[in-house]
Structures are given as C-alpha cells and as structure tokens.
Design a protein around this motif. Sequence first.
Motif, PDB file in Angstrom:
ATOM      1  N   ALA A  15      16.752  -1.935  -8.115  1.00 27.36           N
ATOM      2  CA  ALA A  15      17.956  -2.015  -7.552  1.00 27.36           C
ATOM      3  C   ALA A  15      18.553  -2.067  -6.430  1.00 27.36           C
ATOM      4  CB  ALA A  15      18.736  -0.445  -8.045  1.00 27.36           C
ATOM      5  N   GLU A  16      17.614  -1.418  -5.147  1.00 25.80           N
ATOM      6  CA  GLU A  16      18.053  -2.385  -3.676  1.00 25.80           C
ATOM      7  C   GLU A  16      17.113  -3.555  -3.697  1.00 25.80           C
ATOM      8  OE1 GLU A  16      16.552   0.828  -2.237  1.00 25.80           O
ATOM      9  OE2 GLU A  16      18.160   2.544  -2.173  1.00 25.80           O
ATOM     10  N   SER A  36      16.887  -6.029  -6.102  1.00 25.42           N
ATOM     11  CA  SER A  36      17.608  -6.627  -6.636  1.00 25.42           C
ATOM     12  C   SER A  36      18.982  -7.201  -5.420  1.00 25.42           C
ATOM     13  CB  SER A  36      18.362  -6.204  -7.970  1.00 25.42           C
ATOM     14  OG  SER A  36      16.668  -6.142  -8.305  1.00 25.42           O
ATOM     15  N   VAL A  37      19.242  -6.423  -4.894  1.00 28.44           N
ATOM     16  CA  VAL A  37      20.907  -6.541  -4.702  1.00 28.44           C
ATOM     17  C   VAL A  37      20.114  -6.964  -3.234  1.00 28.44           C
ATOM     18  CG1 VAL A  37      22.590  -5.609  -3.176  1.00 28.44           C
ATOM     19  CG2 VAL A  37      21.523  -4.379  -5.224  1.00 28.44           C
ATOM     20  N   ILE A  38      19.428  -6.668  -2.683  1.00 27.79           N
ATOM     21  CA  ILE A  38      18.577  -7.603  -1.265  1.00 27.79           C
ATOM     22  C   ILE A  38      18.422  -9.252  -1.615  1.00 27.79           C
ATOM     23  CG2 ILE A  38      17.056  -7.928   0.343  1.00 27.79           C
ATOM     24  CD1 ILE A  38      16.838  -4.711   0.329  1.00 27.79           C
ATOM     25  N   LEU A  39      18.059  -9.463  -3.083  1.00 28.87           N
ATOM     26  CA  LEU A  39      17.460 -11.184  -3.247  1.00 28.87           C
ATOM     27  C   LEU A  39      18.976 -11.420  -3.793  1.00 28.87           C
ATOM     28  CD1 LEU A  39      14.405 -10.120  -5.228  1.00 28.87           C
ATOM     29  CD2 LEU A  39      14.647 -11.212  -2.875  1.00 28.87           C
ATOM     30  N   ASP A  40      20.041 -10.741  -3.996  1.00 28.12           N
ATOM     31  CA  ASP A  40      21.548 -11.162  -4.170  1.00 28.12           C
ATOM     32  C   ASP A  40      22.105 -11.213  -3.340  1.00 28.12           C
ATOM     33  OD1 ASP A  40      21.136 -11.095  -7.262  1.00 28.12           O
ATOM     34  OD2 ASP A  40      21.462  -9.233  -7.215  1.00 28.12           O
ATOM     35  N   ASN A  41      21.130 -10.758  -2.172  1.00 33.23           N
ATOM     36  CA  ASN A  41      22.129 -11.592  -1.156  1.00 33.23           C
ATOM     37  C   ASN A  41      21.972 -12.670  -0.591  1.00 33.23           C
ATOM     38  OD1 ASN A  41      24.020  -9.206  -0.920  1.00 33.23           O
ATOM     39  ND2 ASN A  41      23.206  -8.006  -0.080  1.00 33.23           N
ATOM     40  N   PHE A  42      20.435 -12.486  -0.469  1.00 31.69           N
ATOM     41  CA  PHE A  42      19.723 -13.935   0.257  1.00 31.69           C
ATOM     42  C   PHE A  42      20.991 -15.201  -1.376  1.00 31.69           C
ATOM     43  CE2 PHE A  42      16.418 -11.368   2.072  1.00 31.69           C
ATOM     44  CZ  PHE A  42      17.170 -12.232   2.925  1.00 31.69           C
ATOM     45  N   SER A  43      20.409 -15.522  -2.188  1.00 27.72           N
ATOM     46  CA  SER A  43      21.322 -16.154  -3.589  1.00 27.72           C
ATOM     47  C   SER A  43      22.355 -16.294  -2.343  1.00 27.72           C
ATOM     48  CB  SER A  43      21.162 -15.667  -4.831  1.00 27.72           C
ATOM     49  OG  SER A  43      22.211 -14.937  -5.435  1.00 27.72           O
ATOM     50  N   VAL A  44      23.043 -15.606  -2.068  1.00 23.04           N
ATOM     51  CA  VAL A  44      24.713 -15.920  -1.649  1.00 23.04           C
ATOM     52  C   VAL A  44      24.183 -16.775  -0.318  1.00 23.04           C
ATOM     53  CG1 VAL A  44      26.443 -15.269  -0.869  1.00 23.04           C
ATOM     54  CG2 VAL A  44      25.880 -13.974  -2.898  1.00 23.04           C
ATOM     55  N   LEU A  45      23.473 -16.401   0.928  1.00 24.07           N
ATOM     56  CA  LEU A  45      23.667 -17.098   1.728  1.00 24.07           C
ATOM     57  C   LEU A  45      22.391 -18.499   1.315  1.00 24.07           C
ATOM     58  CD1 LEU A  45      21.916 -14.396   4.179  1.00 24.07           C
ATOM     59  CD2 LEU A  45      23.963 -15.220   4.043  1.00 24.07           C
ATOM     60  N   ARG A  46      22.015 -18.529   0.725  1.00 29.31           N
ATOM     61  CA  ARG A  46      21.622 -19.948   0.491  1.00 29.31           C
ATOM     62  C   ARG A  46      22.223 -21.087  -0.159  1.00 29.31           C
ATOM     63  NH1 ARG A  46      18.071 -18.505  -4.068  1.00 29.31           N
ATOM     64  NH2 ARG A  46      16.268 -18.035  -2.846  1.00 29.31           N
ATOM     65  N   ALA A  47      23.777 -19.757  -0.706  1.00 27.35           N
ATOM     66  CA  ALA A  47      24.601 -21.111  -1.518  1.00 27.35           C
ATOM     67  C   ALA A  47      25.891 -21.892  -0.237  1.00 27.35           C
ATOM     68  CB  ALA A  47      25.485 -20.307  -2.404  1.00 27.35           C
ATOM     69  N   LEU A  48      25.809 -21.382   0.976  1.00 23.79           N
ATOM     70  CA  LEU A  48      26.027 -21.334   1.763  1.00 23.79           C
ATOM     71  C   LEU A  48      25.849 -23.012   2.425  1.00 23.79           C
ATOM     72  CD1 LEU A  48      26.303 -17.727   4.083  1.00 23.79           C
ATOM     73  CD2 LEU A  48      28.175 -19.155   2.597  1.00 23.79           C
ATOM     74  N   ARG A  76       0.935  -1.058   0.264  1.00 25.52           N
ATOM     75  CA  ARG A  76       0.077  -0.122  -0.062  1.00 25.52           C
ATOM     76  C   ARG A  76       1.246   1.344  -0.093  1.00 25.52           C
ATOM     77  NH1 ARG A  76      -2.970  -3.889  -1.216  1.00 25.52           N
ATOM     78  NH2 ARG A  76      -4.640  -4.490   0.107  1.00 25.52           N
ATOM     79  N   LEU A  77       1.752   1.136  -0.708  1.00 23.12           N
ATOM     80  CA  LEU A  77       2.549   2.420  -1.166  1.00 23.12           C
ATOM     81  C   LEU A  77       2.948   2.962  -2.348  1.00 23.12           C
ATOM     82  CD1 LEU A  77       5.906   0.492   0.265  1.00 23.12           C
ATOM     83  CD2 LEU A  77       4.487   2.309   1.571  1.00 23.12           C
ATOM     84  N   ALA A  78       2.447   4.829  -2.217  1.00 22.66           N
ATOM     85  CA  ALA A  78       2.598   5.107  -3.399  1.00 22.66           C
ATOM     86  C   ALA A  78       4.107   5.567  -4.104  1.00 22.66           C
ATOM     87  CB  ALA A  78       1.753   6.251  -3.279  1.00 22.66           C
ATOM     88  N   VAL A  79       4.615   4.810  -5.080  1.00 21.67           N
ATOM     89  CA  VAL A  79       5.941   5.512  -5.664  1.00 21.67           C
ATOM     90  C   VAL A  79       5.648   5.964  -7.179  1.00 21.67           C
ATOM     91  CG1 VAL A  79       6.850   3.449  -4.270  1.00 21.67           C
ATOM     92  CG2 VAL A  79       6.036   2.986  -6.012  1.00 21.67           C
ATOM     93  N   THR A  80       6.739   6.883  -6.706  1.00 15.27           N
ATOM     94  CA  THR A  80       7.052   7.246  -7.941  1.00 15.27           C
ATOM     95  C   THR A  80       7.885   7.034  -9.130  1.00 15.27           C
ATOM     96  OG1 THR A  80       9.576   8.553  -7.644  1.00 15.27           O
ATOM     97  CG2 THR A  80       7.430   9.836  -7.047  1.00 15.27           C
ATOM     98  N   ASP A  81       8.148   7.425 -10.396  1.00 11.84           N
ATOM     99  CA  ASP A  81       9.383   6.468 -11.557  1.00 11.84           C
ATOM    100  C   ASP A  81      10.402   6.492 -10.904  1.00 11.84           C
ATOM    101  OD1 ASP A  81       6.257   5.718 -12.661  1.00 11.84           O
ATOM    102  OD2 ASP A  81       7.243   7.195 -14.418  1.00 11.84           O
ATOM    103  N   GLU A  82      10.967   7.446 -10.426  1.00 12.57           N
ATOM    104  CA  GLU A  82      12.196   7.291  -9.706  1.00 12.57           C
ATOM    105  C   GLU A  82      12.151   6.259  -8.272  1.00 12.57           C
ATOM    106  OE1 GLU A  82      10.160   9.919  -9.922  1.00 12.57           O
ATOM    107  OE2 GLU A  82      11.030  10.360 -11.723  1.00 12.57           O
ATOM    108  N   GLU A  83      10.774   5.829  -7.648  1.00 13.88           N
ATOM    109  CA  GLU A  83      11.381   5.400  -6.567  1.00 13.88           C
ATOM    110  C   GLU A  83      11.773   3.929  -7.335  1.00 13.88           C
ATOM    111  OE1 GLU A  83       9.653   8.241  -2.327  1.00 13.88           O
ATOM    112  OE2 GLU A  83       8.174   7.097  -4.442  1.00 13.88           O
TER     113      GLU A  83
END
Length: 104
Positions: A38-39, A41-53, A25-32
Amino acid sequence: MLYCPRLSSMSLSTEEVRHIAWLARLAVTDEEVERFRAELSVILDNFSVLRALDTERVPAATHASQLENVLRDDSVRPSLPAESVLTNAPRQQDDLFRVPPILE
C-alpha cells in the motif's frame, strides 16, 4: 503528502513487493508485505502526479539546495618544518615518510 486518488493506478502486487524486499535483502512478514504494498503504491502514484507536471520551462538544478560555499579562501601560510614532522617516523628518506611498497 502529495496524493491524488484519481491517478492511483500504480498498484503493486504482493509478488512485486516480495521481489523488492528480496533485492533489498529484507525479511518481511505477510503483514509487512501488505503494508509496504500500500505504501509503495502511494509513492508510485505520487511520482505519476509529478510526471504529469509541465516542467518544460523549469531550469535544471545542479543541486537540491542553492547554498553557497561558506568556506574561507585558501591562503598560503608557513607549515611545520620537515624535521619536526618526521621526528617520530619509523623510516624516512629525503624529507619524506618511507613506507613499505604494497604489491598484489
């Protein structure tokens, strides 16, 4: 930040970010949307690193902190007399507070 560029494959689309924002329920602009894409995607990438442990030999944790209970032991002590507790009660019955029933 734990970021491994060689595993960055979890890139979110702008539509997925807009859907996540809608669910929250967040109103976001195109810039947001672009910044969150990007942010997140980085968080999900970090989870994939943890999943590989390899966590096969790591014991399961019941709590994130190993803090012990620092409260004192309970002990029986005299309490207030019922008469003084019920002094200002609008209604009482048999040393108890009398309240109207709640029925729906």
